[in-house]
Design a protein around this motif. Sequence first.
Motif, mmCIF file in Angstrom:
data_model
loop_
_atom_site.group_PDB
_atom_site.id
_atom_site.type_symbol
_atom_site.label_atom_id
_atom_site.label_comp_id
_atom_site.label_asym_id
_atom_site.label_seq_id
_atom_site.Cartn_x
_atom_site.Cartn_y
_atom_site.Cartn_z
ATOM 1 N N MET A 1 -31.594 20.235 13.843
ATOM 2 C CA MET A 1 -32.741 20.643 13.274
ATOM 3 C C MET A 1 -33.031 20.115 14.864
ATOM 4 S SD MET A 1 -35.447 18.617 10.894
ATOM 5 C CE MET A 1 -35.221 19.940 10.018
ATOM 6 N N GLN A 2 -33.944 20.182 15.668
ATOM 7 C CA GLN A 2 -34.765 20.046 16.835
ATOM 8 C C GLN A 2 -36.104 20.108 16.603
ATOM 9 O OE1 GLN A 2 -34.066 23.191 19.234
ATOM 10 N NE2 GLN A 2 -31.798 23.095 18.540
ATOM 11 N N LEU A 3 -36.974 19.096 17.461
ATOM 12 C CA LEU A 3 -38.122 19.122 18.146
ATOM 13 C C LEU A 3 -38.858 20.161 17.504
ATOM 14 C CD1 LEU A 3 -37.969 16.189 20.646
ATOM 15 C CD2 LEU A 3 -38.657 16.106 17.984
ATOM 16 N N GLN A 4 -38.825 21.098 18.143
ATOM 17 C CA GLN A 4 -39.261 22.710 18.309
ATOM 18 C C GLN A 4 -39.262 23.029 16.839
ATOM 19 O OE1 GLN A 4 -41.359 23.342 20.651
ATOM 20 N NE2 GLN A 4 -40.450 21.392 22.029
ATOM 21 N N VAL B 1 -40.479 20.035 11.227
ATOM 22 C CA VAL B 1 -41.095 18.541 12.306
ATOM 23 C C VAL B 1 -41.878 18.987 12.833
ATOM 24 C CG1 VAL B 1 -39.868 17.392 14.448
ATOM 25 C CG2 VAL B 1 -38.565 18.838 13.035
ATOM 26 N N LYS B 2 -42.389 19.945 13.479
ATOM 27 C CA LYS B 2 -44.201 19.602 14.805
ATOM 28 C C LYS B 2 -45.076 19.654 12.845
ATOM 29 C CE LYS B 2 -42.630 23.408 17.218
ATOM 30 N NZ LYS B 2 -42.924 24.798 18.365
ATOM 31 N N ASN B 3 -45.075 20.373 11.915
ATOM 32 C CA ASN B 3 -45.667 20.155 10.989
ATOM 33 C C ASN B 3 -45.166 18.636 10.144
ATOM 34 O OD1 ASN B 3 -47.029 22.773 10.953
ATOM 35 N ND2 ASN B 3 -45.638 22.981 8.822
ATOM 36 N N ILE B 4 -44.793 17.854 9.972
ATOM 37 C CA ILE B 4 -44.649 17.174 9.375
ATOM 38 C C ILE B 4 -44.938 15.665 11.019
ATOM 39 C CG2 ILE B 4 -42.973 15.037 9.309
ATOM 40 C CD1 ILE B 4 -41.242 17.010 8.355
ATOM 41 N N LEU B 5 -44.884 15.997 12.329
ATOM 42 C CA LEU B 5 -45.584 15.427 13.346
ATOM 43 C C LEU B 5 -47.052 15.077 13.070
ATOM 44 C CD1 LEU B 5 -45.497 12.707 15.295
ATOM 45 C CD2 LEU B 5 -45.051 15.277 17.458
ATOM 46 N N MET B 6 -48.075 16.174 12.307
ATOM 47 C CA MET B 6 -49.035 16.574 12.787
ATOM 48 C C MET B 6 -49.751 15.529 11.390
ATOM 49 S SD MET B 6 -50.289 20.649 13.968
ATOM 50 C CE MET B 6 -49.785 21.367 12.681
ATOM 51 N N TYR B 7 -48.972 16.079 10.221
ATOM 52 C CA TYR B 7 -49.279 14.918 9.382
ATOM 53 C C TYR B 7 -49.160 13.834 9.594
ATOM 54 C CZ TYR B 7 -48.934 12.623 4.862
ATOM 55 O OH TYR B 7 -49.463 12.671 4.113
ATOM 56 N N LEU B 8 -48.115 13.374 9.816
ATOM 57 C CA LEU B 8 -48.609 11.949 10.433
ATOM 58 C C LEU B 8 -49.234 11.125 10.974
ATOM 59 C CD1 LEU B 8 -44.675 11.494 10.623
ATOM 60 C CD2 LEU B 8 -45.914 10.051 9.268
ATOM 61 N N LYS C 1 -48.972 18.002 1.185
ATOM 62 C CA LYS C 1 -49.587 19.637 0.769
ATOM 63 C C LYS C 1 -49.037 20.645 2.085
ATOM 64 C CE LYS C 1 -53.250 22.985 -0.522
ATOM 65 N NZ LYS C 1 -54.810 22.636 -0.620
ATOM 66 N N LYS C 2 -49.005 19.898 2.990
ATOM 67 C CA LYS C 2 -48.531 20.389 4.550
ATOM 68 C C LYS C 2 -47.025 20.248 4.333
ATOM 69 C CE LYS C 2 -50.711 19.587 7.701
ATOM 70 N NZ LYS C 2 -51.195 19.608 9.276
ATOM 71 N N CYS C 3 -46.621 19.758 3.548
ATOM 72 C CA CYS C 3 -44.628 19.215 3.769
ATOM 73 C C CYS C 3 -44.071 20.296 2.679
ATOM 74 C CB CYS C 3 -44.767 17.730 3.677
ATOM 75 S SG CYS C 3 -45.189 17.306 5.999
ATOM 76 N N LYS C 4 -44.730 20.339 1.290
ATOM 77 C CA LYS C 4 -44.748 20.575 0.074
ATOM 78 C C LYS C 4 -43.076 21.865 -0.145
ATOM 79 C CE LYS C 4 -46.831 18.373 -3.150
ATOM 80 N NZ LYS C 4 -46.263 17.451 -4.586
#
Length: 89
Positions: free
Chosen positions: A1-4, A8-15, A34-37
């Motif tokens: 898994m990488q930052l790109q 990972v991007k969706n989780i960072l946006m959610y946080l 919802k966006k991480c389900k």
Amino acid sequence: MQLQDICVKNILMYLNEELEKKDSVSFNDVMSAKKCKRYSVSDIGKALELLRRNGLVKAQSRFGCSELLEFTATGITDKGREFLANGHL
């Protein structure tokens, strides 16, 4: 898994969104978002730890048997904000 990775991007946006509203976000909060389900518990754990280890989020984590057991994010770092602002998402 990488930052790109999109996970990972969706989780960072959610946080980022959630930490504007409250003081901390837990592993359980992310898993139920919802966006991480669509991501597995394992993938979410890996993504959260990747964000923490790369200095994009301020967080505390605890591992057991090589898996993330607890995670509490308390902020997005300047590096994390820069990552978001530079269109990496």
